[in-house]
Motif scaffolding. Sequence first.
Motif, mmCIF file in Angstrom:
data_model
loop_
_atom_site.group_PDB
_atom_site.id
_atom_site.type_symbol
_atom_site.label_atom_id
_atom_site.label_comp_id
_atom_site.label_asym_id
_atom_site.label_seq_id
_atom_site.Cartn_x
_atom_site.Cartn_y
_atom_site.Cartn_z
ATOM 1 N N GLU A 9 0.828 -1.216 0.000
ATOM 2 C CA GLU A 9 0.000 0.000 0.000
ATOM 3 C C GLU A 9 0.862 1.266 0.000
ATOM 4 O O GLU A 9 0.479 2.278 -0.601
ATOM 5 C CB GLU A 9 -0.934 0.006 1.210
ATOM 6 N N TRP A 16 0.242 6.842 -6.557
ATOM 7 C CA TRP A 16 -0.833 7.839 -6.757
ATOM 8 C C TRP A 16 -0.330 9.255 -6.542
ATOM 9 O O TRP A 16 -0.827 10.194 -7.161
ATOM 10 C CB TRP A 16 -2.037 7.495 -5.874
ATOM 11 N N TYR A 27 -7.294 15.005 -16.839
ATOM 12 C CA TYR A 27 -8.723 14.737 -16.622
ATOM 13 C C TYR A 27 -9.580 15.843 -17.266
ATOM 14 O O TYR A 27 -9.480 17.007 -16.879
ATOM 15 C CB TYR A 27 -9.044 14.711 -15.115
ATOM 16 N N HIS A 62 -9.462 10.563 -4.938
ATOM 17 C CA HIS A 62 -8.419 11.016 -5.864
ATOM 18 C C HIS A 62 -8.366 12.545 -5.890
ATOM 19 O O HIS A 62 -8.317 13.165 -4.835
ATOM 20 C CB HIS A 62 -8.610 10.389 -7.244
ATOM 21 N N THR A 65 -12.663 15.270 -8.282
ATOM 22 C CA THR A 65 -13.603 15.709 -9.329
ATOM 23 C C THR A 65 -15.032 15.203 -9.066
ATOM 24 O O THR A 65 -15.992 15.953 -9.247
ATOM 25 C CB THR A 65 -13.122 15.267 -10.729
ATOM 26 N N ASP A 66 -15.153 13.959 -8.618
ATOM 27 C CA ASP A 66 -16.504 13.444 -8.319
ATOM 28 C C ASP A 66 -17.043 14.049 -7.020
ATOM 29 O O ASP A 66 -18.220 14.398 -6.928
ATOM 30 C CB ASP A 66 -16.485 11.910 -8.199
ATOM 31 N N ASP A 81 -8.710 10.272 0.737
ATOM 32 C CA ASP A 81 -7.759 9.555 -0.105
ATOM 33 C C ASP A 81 -6.415 9.509 0.633
ATOM 34 O O ASP A 81 -6.085 10.433 1.376
ATOM 35 C CB ASP A 81 -7.572 10.286 -1.439
ATOM 36 N N PHE A 82 -5.640 8.434 0.402
ATOM 37 C CA PHE A 82 -4.352 8.347 1.111
ATOM 38 C C PHE A 82 -3.201 9.024 0.373
ATOM 39 O O PHE A 82 -2.076 9.053 0.867
ATOM 40 C CB PHE A 82 -4.012 6.917 1.504
ATOM 41 N N SER A 83 -3.478 9.585 -0.802
ATOM 42 C CA SER A 83 -2.431 10.253 -1.568
ATOM 43 C C SER A 83 -2.439 11.745 -1.232
ATOM 44 O O SER A 83 -3.400 12.461 -1.545
ATOM 45 C CB SER A 83 -2.671 10.020 -3.060
ATOM 46 N N SER A 86 -2.929 13.922 -4.222
ATOM 47 C CA SER A 86 -4.320 13.942 -4.697
ATOM 48 C C SER A 86 -5.162 14.883 -3.848
ATOM 49 O O SER A 86 -5.958 15.672 -4.370
ATOM 50 C CB SER A 86 -4.926 12.534 -4.642
ATOM 51 N N ALA A 106 -6.113 10.200 4.260
ATOM 52 C CA ALA A 106 -6.102 9.011 5.133
ATOM 53 C C ALA A 106 -6.319 7.764 4.299
ATOM 54 O O ALA A 106 -7.018 7.792 3.277
ATOM 55 C CB ALA A 106 -7.205 9.103 6.182
ATOM 56 N N ARG A 126 -15.290 4.079 -9.802
ATOM 57 C CA ARG A 126 -14.331 4.156 -10.914
ATOM 58 C C ARG A 126 -12.889 3.822 -10.529
ATOM 59 O O ARG A 126 -12.050 4.714 -10.420
ATOM 60 C CB ARG A 126 -14.352 5.561 -11.527
ATOM 61 N N GLY A 127 -12.603 2.556 -10.387
ATOM 62 C CA GLY A 127 -11.204 2.167 -10.184
ATOM 63 C C GLY A 127 -10.779 2.195 -8.735
ATOM 64 O O GLY A 127 -9.715 2.729 -8.412
ATOM 65 N N VAL A 128 -11.594 1.642 -7.853
ATOM 66 C CA VAL A 128 -11.279 1.701 -6.420
ATOM 67 C C VAL A 128 -10.959 0.339 -5.789
ATOM 68 O O VAL A 128 -10.093 0.236 -4.918
ATOM 69 C CB VAL A 128 -12.430 2.389 -5.621
ATOM 70 N N LEU A 132 -7.610 -2.330 -2.773
ATOM 71 C CA LEU A 132 -7.978 -2.694 -1.392
ATOM 72 C C LEU A 132 -7.518 -4.104 -1.061
ATOM 73 O O LEU A 132 -7.818 -5.050 -1.789
ATOM 74 C CB LEU A 132 -9.494 -2.573 -1.217
ATOM 75 N N TYR A 193 -3.982 5.542 -17.561
ATOM 76 C CA TYR A 193 -5.308 5.452 -18.194
ATOM 77 C C TYR A 193 -5.832 6.805 -18.663
ATOM 78 O O TYR A 193 -6.647 6.879 -19.572
ATOM 79 C CB TYR A 193 -6.327 4.774 -17.259
HETATM 80 C C1 LIG Z 1 -8.593 5.409 -9.778
HETATM 81 S S1 LIG Z 1 -8.560 6.494 -8.427
HETATM 82 C C2 LIG Z 1 -10.228 6.698 -7.962
HETATM 83 C C3 LIG Z 1 -10.964 7.178 -9.063
HETATM 84 C C4 LIG Z 1 -11.674 8.474 -8.901
HETATM 85 N N1 LIG Z 1 -13.064 8.175 -8.853
HETATM 86 C C5 LIG Z 1 -11.345 9.284 -10.092
HETATM 87 O O1 LIG Z 1 -11.869 8.998 -11.172
HETATM 88 O O2 LIG Z 1 -10.566 10.195 -10.009
HETATM 89 C C6 LIG Z 1 -8.022 5.475 -7.075
HETATM 90 C C7 LIG Z 1 -7.735 6.297 -5.826
HETATM 91 O O3 LIG Z 1 -7.691 5.383 -4.727
HETATM 92 C C8 LIG Z 1 -6.746 5.891 -3.808
HETATM 93 N N2 LIG Z 1 -6.378 4.790 -2.903
HETATM 94 C C9 LIG Z 1 -5.834 3.597 -3.234
HETATM 95 N N3 LIG Z 1 -5.708 2.817 -2.153
HETATM 96 C C10 LIG Z 1 -6.173 3.536 -1.098
HETATM 97 C C11 LIG Z 1 -6.304 3.282 0.293
HETATM 98 N N4 LIG Z 1 -5.929 2.108 0.830
HETATM 99 N N5 LIG Z 1 -6.811 4.256 1.079
HETATM 100 C C12 LIG Z 1 -7.189 5.446 0.549
HETATM 101 N N6 LIG Z 1 -7.097 5.761 -0.760
HETATM 102 C C13 LIG Z 1 -6.600 4.809 -1.583
HETATM 103 C C14 LIG Z 1 -5.617 6.405 -4.684
HETATM 104 O O4 LIG Z 1 -4.787 7.318 -4.005
HETATM 105 C C15 LIG Z 1 -6.401 7.027 -5.842
HETATM 106 O O5 LIG Z 1 -6.558 8.397 -5.642
#
Ligand SMILES: C[S@@+](CC[C@H](N)C(=O)[O-])C[C@H]1O[C@@H](n2cnc3c(N)ncnc32)[C@H](O)[C@@H]1O
Length: 270
Positions: A9, A16, A27, A62, A65-66, A81-83, A86, A106, A126-128, A132, A193
């Motif tokens: 992670e 990210w 985007y 992320h 935007t949403d 988000d943990f980034s 972002s 977080a 979308r890509g979450v 995990l 992507y």
């Molecule tokens: C593909 S993006 C989410 C898509 C978002 N809906 C978008 O279109 O912008 C995936 C996000 O998940 C976050 N992420 C990944 N693993 C995570 C975790 N364990 N805790 C929190 N955020 C996490 C990443 O930092 C990233 O910003």
Amino acid sequence: MKSTLTPAEQTNQAHWDEVAPIHIEAYEEVALLKAGGIALDEIELHEVGDVTGKTLLHLQCHIGTDTLSWARQGAIVTGVDFSAASIAAARQLAQETGLDATFIEAGVYDLPNVLEGQFDIVYTSRGVLCWLRDLDEWARIIAHFLKPGGLFYIMESHPMWNTFEETESGELKPLYSYFHTAEPVRWEADGDYADDTYTHEVASYEWTWSLSDILNALLKAGLRLESFNEYDRLFFKLFPGMMPCIERWYHYPQYGGKLPWIFTLTARKQ
Ligand SMILES: C[S@@+](CC[C@H](N)C(=O)[O-])C[C@H]1O[C@@H](n2cnc3c(N)ncnc32)[C@H](O)[C@@H]1O
């Protein structure tokens, strides 16, 4: 509070952080928001329903935007988000659009230690799920943050597509397991992507979750499933053979209309 991120992670977090500035440029949703529009699709607007005055927690937001789109629709939003990169981009976008939002840096699994309260809606999309490591824990955290009667909503790529690669002749071939394995898959120097001219420097780790894993995790956490839908378009270009269909969505003309590319789900806390 000390973060509980695993080494995989931590690598994903660095991944990210690397791509957040690329996505702010790439985007289309950023320009849409700045022009007064929203990034959400009619599917989720219809399925989530009226959010006016409702509190909404957005997991894995992320660059926001949403989250900010839901704010523009009238919700009182918190994005997580943990980034750090972002979250910084999301805060900057909130400022530039004049939209009200709280953004928290977080990890999903650390969130109960840093955030209090319960929400009308927990949203993620979308890509979450591939990021995990523990879906049962994820579902328990969703239940923890929902008010009684509150709604969980997810829109996600169909897990079937974790299985396939496109061959040189443009056919889809199953190469990877559809089923979850404890060890994640490591991706090196992957293309991005949102910006196909960009190659990632930091690797990433992804987990696969089947539809039954997703449904069982939510049911075990005590949520009641209210709807489950599948649709024949995808929110990003996963395979080179995919073509734009409606604005910001893709389909695979060769398999037109015959395959599910995303699923959506609503579930309610009792
Ligand atoms: C593909 S993006 C989410 C898509 C978002 N809906 C978008 O279109 O912008 C995936 C996000 O998940 C976050 N992420 C990944 N693993 C995570 C975790 N364990 N805790 C929190 N955020 C996490 C990443 O930092 C990233 O910003």
